[in-house]
Motif scaffolding. Structure first.
Motif, PDB file in Angstrom:
ATOM      1  N   ARG A 160       0.821  -1.213   0.000  1.00  0.00           N
ATOM      2  CA  ARG A 160       0.000   0.000   0.000  1.00  0.00           C
ATOM      3  C   ARG A 160       0.850   1.257   0.000  1.00  0.00           C
ATOM      4  NH1 ARG A 160      -3.479   1.429   5.241  1.00  0.00           N
ATOM      5  NH2 ARG A 160      -1.320   1.709   5.954  1.00  0.00           N
ATOM      6  N   GLU A 161       1.991   1.193   0.647  1.00  0.00           N
ATOM      7  CA  GLU A 161       2.851   2.373   0.746  1.00  0.00           C
ATOM      8  C   GLU A 161       3.851   2.474  -0.402  1.00  0.00           C
ATOM      9  OE1 GLU A 161       4.713   2.075   4.509  1.00  0.00           O
ATOM     10  OE2 GLU A 161       2.862   2.339   5.676  1.00  0.00           O
ATOM     11  N   ASN A 162       4.232   1.330  -0.992  1.00  0.00           N
ATOM     12  CA  ASN A 162       5.323   1.351  -1.972  1.00  0.00           C
ATOM     13  C   ASN A 162       4.953   0.848  -3.364  1.00  0.00           C
ATOM     14  OD1 ASN A 162       7.835   1.944  -0.094  1.00  0.00           O
ATOM     15  ND2 ASN A 162       6.640   0.366   0.963  1.00  0.00           N
ATOM     16  N   GLY A 163       3.749   0.299  -3.529  1.00  0.00           N
ATOM     17  CA  GLY A 163       3.369  -0.227  -4.832  1.00  0.00           C
ATOM     18  C   GLY A 163       2.931   0.868  -5.788  1.00  0.00           C
ATOM     19  N   ASN A 164       2.592   0.429  -7.028  1.00  0.00           N
ATOM     20  CA  ASN A 164       2.053   1.395  -7.971  1.00  0.00           C
ATOM     21  C   ASN A 164       0.599   1.691  -7.622  1.00  0.00           C
ATOM     22  OD1 ASN A 164       0.399  -0.685  -9.095  1.00  0.00           O
ATOM     23  ND2 ASN A 164       2.115  -1.319 -10.398  1.00  0.00           N
ATOM     24  N   ARG A 165      -0.051   2.525  -8.415  1.00  0.00           N
ATOM     25  CA  ARG A 165      -1.404   2.986  -8.055  1.00  0.00           C
ATOM     26  C   ARG A 165      -2.387   1.819  -7.966  1.00  0.00           C
ATOM     27  NH1 ARG A 165      -4.866   7.644 -11.318  1.00  0.00           N
ATOM     28  NH2 ARG A 165      -6.719   7.591  -9.937  1.00  0.00           N
TER      29      ARG A 165
ATOM     30  N   LEU B  78      -7.955  -2.422  -0.346  1.00  0.00           N
ATOM     31  CA  LEU B  78      -9.199  -3.191  -0.282  1.00  0.00           C
ATOM     32  C   LEU B  78      -9.013  -4.489   0.516  1.00  0.00           C
ATOM     33  CD1 LEU B  78     -10.599  -2.774  -3.918  1.00  0.00           C
ATOM     34  CD2 LEU B  78     -11.519  -1.774  -1.822  1.00  0.00           C
ATOM     35  N   LEU B  79      -7.887  -5.155   0.287  1.00  0.00           N
ATOM     36  CA  LEU B  79      -7.608  -6.402   1.008  1.00  0.00           C
ATOM     37  C   LEU B  79      -7.430  -6.154   2.500  1.00  0.00           C
ATOM     38  CD1 LEU B  79      -5.177  -8.158  -1.499  1.00  0.00           C
ATOM     39  CD2 LEU B  79      -7.476  -8.918  -0.860  1.00  0.00           C
TER      40      LEU B  79
ATOM     41  N   GLN C  98      -9.015  -6.960   7.973  1.00  0.00           N
ATOM     42  CA  GLN C  98      -8.961  -6.420   9.333  1.00  0.00           C
ATOM     43  C   GLN C  98     -10.357  -6.067   9.852  1.00  0.00           C
ATOM     44  OE1 GLN C  98      -5.869  -3.398   8.333  1.00  0.00           O
ATOM     45  NE2 GLN C  98      -4.681  -4.342   9.986  1.00  0.00           N
ATOM     46  N   CYS C  99     -11.224  -7.059   9.890  1.00  0.00           N
ATOM     47  CA  CYS C  99     -12.568  -6.861  10.413  1.00  0.00           C
ATOM     48  C   CYS C  99     -13.021  -8.122  11.144  1.00  0.00           C
ATOM     49  CB  CYS C  99     -13.550  -6.509   9.289  1.00  0.00           C
ATOM     50  SG  CYS C  99     -13.833  -7.845   8.118  1.00  0.00           S
ATOM     51  N   PHE C 100     -14.030  -7.974  11.977  1.00  0.00           N
ATOM     52  CA  PHE C 100     -14.497  -9.082  12.807  1.00  0.00           C
ATOM     53  C   PHE C 100     -15.091 -10.199  11.947  1.00  0.00           C
ATOM     54  CE2 PHE C 100     -17.644 -11.310  15.406  1.00  0.00           C
ATOM     55  CZ  PHE C 100     -16.862 -11.677  16.491  1.00  0.00           C
TER      56      PHE C 100
END
Length: 301
Positions: A57-62, A70-71, A76-78
């Motif tokens: 998310r921080e280093n990839g392309n757009r 999205l992943l 990260q949800c119950f």
């Protein structure tokens, strides 16, 4: 970093050879037992997966950043934590049964004991496993910084306004709906009916009522008139089979079908033979169909 910390603390077991847990395991389309290893692997390496997605998310392309975001939101949800741990338990309970049914030479009748054990364990898990499951999920969510849903709060589906949903609590959603929907009694009944065709131990499992019920599962193959004819045919069939030397000491449905053709019984008891062939080609009765589907997929690709 989290992977190294987990290995050093003993939380993640690396093992050796086939026992290595340092990578996520890929699930097979036709090997249900492989999903158990995949789920366990994902739970063990969950924090590492999150680290990798955050890095992308921080280093990839757009495009990569968008997919990673999205992943991360989905993981990260119950709901995800609940589904992972629920399926870990269910797939663990049915693991031995899945392996038995995947063998090409496995007669479904020989796996019925495993079916009964799995069914009893699933029922026990449904009836008394909720508290332990929720405690396990809460501990996992605490470690992974995931908010735990209040079971007494009103459940709201993602993307749906609270005012438009039925007033069901999270407890109703997760325990009564989600947990119970994983168990299908139809497949279990079908398996038990198929078992009554077994020639093992002088056809000791024979049950005419269940075999008629089996025929009802195939309305395209058996008309109502043919089911009535089958009722009468089964009476003669079982007397013939148990008194014929050629049908003693058979080990399964395949042997039974072979011997019926050998002694021309498939013509005399055509409706019974139809039931046997349907059982033999049923996906729940043999893994051969799954292997064929897998091969056809490769051809199509």
């Amino acid at each position: 970093m989290r992977l190294l910390e987990g290995i050093e603390s003993g939380e993640i077991k690396t093992g050796s050879g086939k026992n290595q847990m340092s990578t996520l395991k890929r699930a097979s389309d036709t090997r249900w037992s492989s999903f158990f290893s995949t789920v366990v692997s994902l739970i063990k390496l969950f924090s590492v997966v999150i680290d990798v997605l955050e890095f992308v998310r921080e280093n990839g392309n757009r495009e990569q950043r968008g997919e990673a975001l999205l992943l991360l939101k989905g993981l990260q949800c119950f709901d995800t934590a609940f589904s992972l741990h629920l399926m870990k338990h269910i797939l663990g309970i049915t693991h031995e049964l899945s392996q038995a049914l995947q063998k090409k030479d496995q007669d479904i009748v020989n796996a019925m004991q495993a079916v009964q054990i799995a069914k009893q364990r699933l029922q026990k898990f449904r009836d008394s496993g909720w508290d332990n499951l929720l405690e396990e999920i809460a501990l996992f969510c605490s470690k992974m910084n995931i908010n735990v849903s209040d079971m007494n709060d009103i459940y709201v589906s993602v993307g749906r306004p609270r005012r438009n949903v039925e007033r069901n609590t999270n407890l109703h959603r997760y325990k009564l709906q989600e947990l119970n929907s994983r168990f299908n009694e139809v497949n279990t009944e079908l398996l038990l009916c198929v078992a009554c065709l077994s020639p093992i131990d002088a056809f000791s499992s024979f049950d005419k009522r269940k075999l008629l019920r089996l025929a009802e599962f195939y309305p395209v193959e058996f008309s109502s008139i043919e089911i009535d004819l089958l009722d009468n045919q089964l009476e003669s069939y079982i007397i013939d089979m148990t008194s014929h030397q050629g049908f003693l000491n058979l080990s399964g449905l395949t042997d039974l079908a072979t011997q019926m053709v050998k002694y021309k019984k498939h013509r005399l008891y055509s409706l019974v033979y139809r039931l046997i062939t349907l059982a033999l080609i049923s996906p729940i009765a043999t893994a051969t169909v799954e292997h064929t589907i897998s091969a056809m997929k490769n051809v199509n690709n």
